[in-house]
Design a protein around this motif. Structure first.
Motif, PDB file in Angstrom:
ATOM      1  N   HIS A   1       4.626  13.759 -31.188  1.00 31.25           N
ATOM      2  CA  HIS A   1       3.237  14.226 -31.182  1.00 31.25           C
ATOM      3  C   HIS A   1       2.309  13.025 -31.084  1.00 31.25           C
ATOM      4  O   HIS A   1       2.598  11.959 -31.645  1.00 31.25           O
ATOM      5  N   THR A   2       1.189  13.197 -30.410  1.00 29.71           N
ATOM      6  CA  THR A   2       0.199  12.118 -30.340  1.00 29.71           C
ATOM      7  C   THR A   2      -1.188  12.696 -30.605  1.00 29.71           C
ATOM      8  O   THR A   2      -1.414  13.887 -30.431  1.00 29.71           O
TER       9      THR A   2
ATOM     10  N   GLU B   1       0.006  10.064 -23.290  1.00 31.16           N
ATOM     11  CA  GLU B   1       0.767   9.026 -22.572  1.00 31.16           C
ATOM     12  C   GLU B   1       0.078   7.662 -22.664  1.00 31.16           C
ATOM     13  O   GLU B   1       0.725   6.621 -22.491  1.00 31.16           O
ATOM     14  N   GLU B   2      -1.218   7.658 -22.992  1.00 28.93           N
ATOM     15  CA  GLU B   2      -1.897   6.364 -23.158  1.00 28.93           C
ATOM     16  C   GLU B   2      -1.381   5.641 -24.410  1.00 28.93           C
ATOM     17  O   GLU B   2      -1.494   4.421 -24.511  1.00 28.93           O
ATOM     18  N   ILE B   3      -0.832   6.428 -25.369  1.00 28.37           N
ATOM     19  CA  ILE B   3      -0.308   5.829 -26.601  1.00 28.37           C
ATOM     20  C   ILE B   3       1.188   5.574 -26.491  1.00 28.37           C
ATOM     21  O   ILE B   3       1.688   4.554 -26.968  1.00 28.37           O
ATOM     22  N   THR B   4       1.888   6.483 -25.823  1.00 25.25           N
ATOM     23  CA  THR B   4       3.351   6.365 -25.804  1.00 25.25           C
ATOM     24  C   THR B   4       3.860   5.367 -24.762  1.00 25.25           C
ATOM     25  O   THR B   4       5.030   5.010 -24.764  1.00 25.25           O
ATOM     26  N   SER B   5       2.975   4.935 -23.864  1.00 25.05           N
ATOM     27  CA  SER B   5       3.415   3.894 -22.924  1.00 25.05           C
ATOM     28  C   SER B   5       2.369   2.788 -22.881  1.00 25.05           C
ATOM     29  O   SER B   5       1.194   3.033 -23.131  1.00 25.05           O
TER      30      SER B   5
ATOM     31  N   GLU C   1      -8.075  -6.511 -29.143  1.00 23.80           N
ATOM     32  CA  GLU C   1      -7.402  -6.081 -27.901  1.00 23.80           C
ATOM     33  C   GLU C   1      -7.811  -4.651 -27.482  1.00 23.80           C
ATOM     34  O   GLU C   1      -7.893  -4.331 -26.313  1.00 23.80           O
ATOM     35  N   THR C   2      -8.061  -3.785 -28.499  1.00 18.75           N
ATOM     36  CA  THR C   2      -8.573  -2.422 -28.261  1.00 18.75           C
ATOM     37  C   THR C   2      -7.538  -1.481 -27.636  1.00 18.75           C
ATOM     38  O   THR C   2      -7.609  -1.107 -26.456  1.00 18.75           O
ATOM     39  N   ARG C   3      -6.572  -1.110 -28.456  1.00 16.42           N
ATOM     40  CA  ARG C   3      -5.619  -0.067 -28.061  1.00 16.42           C
ATOM     41  C   ARG C   3      -6.344   1.270 -27.958  1.00 16.42           C
ATOM     42  O   ARG C   3      -7.336   1.470 -28.657  1.00 16.42           O
TER      43      ARG C   3
END
Ligand code: MRU
Length: 330
Positions: free
Chosen positions: A304-305, A287-291, A185-187
């Motif tokens: 933190h990201t 924000e690409e990780i948190t949403s 899927e490639t997160r």
């Protein structure tokens, strides 16, 4: 075949570049018009246009549009080249345009912009031919009944035509071979789910979508016989930058004894970088990780990201490189 679908072209008056906005896929197939270097840079940095070869093509064509609309060459080039750092095709294509520009300026008999447009279209045509050749070489490795894993999207949506990692898959399917493709899927931005699964299923390729953390389990079950991935920059020693997660797949493939091939045009090979340590890795917003794909919150605000967009696979983990010149084994 959808492979004939043109996703990056000039409008008739040459004042705009029409590109498919890939952030909207698979829900919507919507084209947008880019009329300035700023708009081209925004489209590249937001991944509306993405994939190393297509970034180079859009940059070259976008530069022509900017000049047609009265922008200065150097300023437009500077703005577009800084849109993303890792894919070498971006600077490669713009440097080629700069070389063409200085040649054209020497000869007063040509209108610069027309000649530059020809050069940009040549970059696109050459990429299509390159992808075709990668497909012809790579498809020889694909046998009936195989399971093939790919990561991110290195297909038609990432190139002038056919793709790089997906080119052998399309060529083998056209040759009548029967096999199954597994698409990671490639997160975090889901290029595998939104784009690879989209274009493969549209082309009637037997495709199974998996989450990124499932590859090991599939390999342990002997469902994967080969891995094909694309590349954003290959260093002189063969170390390869590609979408984040590629390194994990390569480590797994080594553990399970599965051939791991990098597919790409020679324009993605950068001899200025001696090893992978010299490759600049793009870091993107948290924000690409948190949403979930910018939409639904999936993590507490304030966490933190760390969001590197690419990783480097050391050459020892790579079985071979498939380019327009053939298969080069490590
Ligand atoms: O961030 P993206 O979607 O531009 O990343 C794309 C990849 O990593 C591809 O594998 C690579 O650019 C090769 S595309 C033929």
């Amino acid at each position: 075949m959808m492979n004939d679908w043109d996703i990056c072209f000039f409008t008739d008056d040459g004042r705009a570049l029409r590109v498919l906005d890939q952030t909207l896929l698979p829900e919507q197939e919507r084209f947008i018009e880019l009329r300035s270097s700023e708009a081209v840079a925004e489209a590249i940095s937001r991944l509306r246009v993405r994939g190393a070869p297509l970034i180079g093509i859009a940059a070259a064509m976008g530069l022509c549009v900017a000049l047609t609309n009265g922008e200065d060459f150097d300023e437009a080039k500077r703005r577009i080249v800084s849109a993303r750092p890792t894919a070498v095709n971006l600077s490669w294509a713009l440097n080629r345009m700069e070389a063409a520009y200085s040649e054209i300026k020497k000869s007063s008999s040509h209108t610069p912009i027309e000649k530059l447009r020809e050069e940009a279209l040549l970059i696109k045509q050459e990429d299509a031919k390159t992808c075709y050749r990668i497909g012809q070489f790579g498809s020889q490795l694909i046998k009936d009944g195989m399971g093939i894993l790919t990561h991110c999207n290195a297909g038609h949506l990432a190139t002038g035509h056919y793709g790089t990692a997906l080119a052998p898959i399309y060529a083998a399917a056209e040759a009548g071979r029967r096999f199954r493709v597994y698409a990671d899927e490639t997160r975090p931005l889901l290029q595998g789910a939104r784009l690879t699964a989209y274009e493969l299923t549209r082309n009637n390729i037997d495709t199974t979508l998996i989450c990124d953390n499932m590859a090991a389990s599939l390999m342990a079950q002997h469902k994967i016989d080969m891995v094909f991935v694309g590349c954003d920059r290959v260093a002189a020693n063969g170390d390869t930058a590609n979408k984040i997660g590629t390194l994990a797949v390569a480590v797994l493939a080594k553990h399970f004894g599965i051939p791991f091939y990098v597919c790409g045009p020679l324009s993605s090979f950068d001899n200025q970088c001696k090893t992978g340590a010299d490759i600049v890795i793009e870091e993107r917003g948290g924000e690409e990780i948190t949403s979930l794909h910018y939409l639904k919150p999936m993590a507490p605000s304030g966490v933190h990201t760390f969001n590197p967009s690419f990783d480097v696979t050391p050459h020892e983990l790579i079985t071979g490189y498939i380019t327009e010149q053939g298969i080069n084994k490590n």
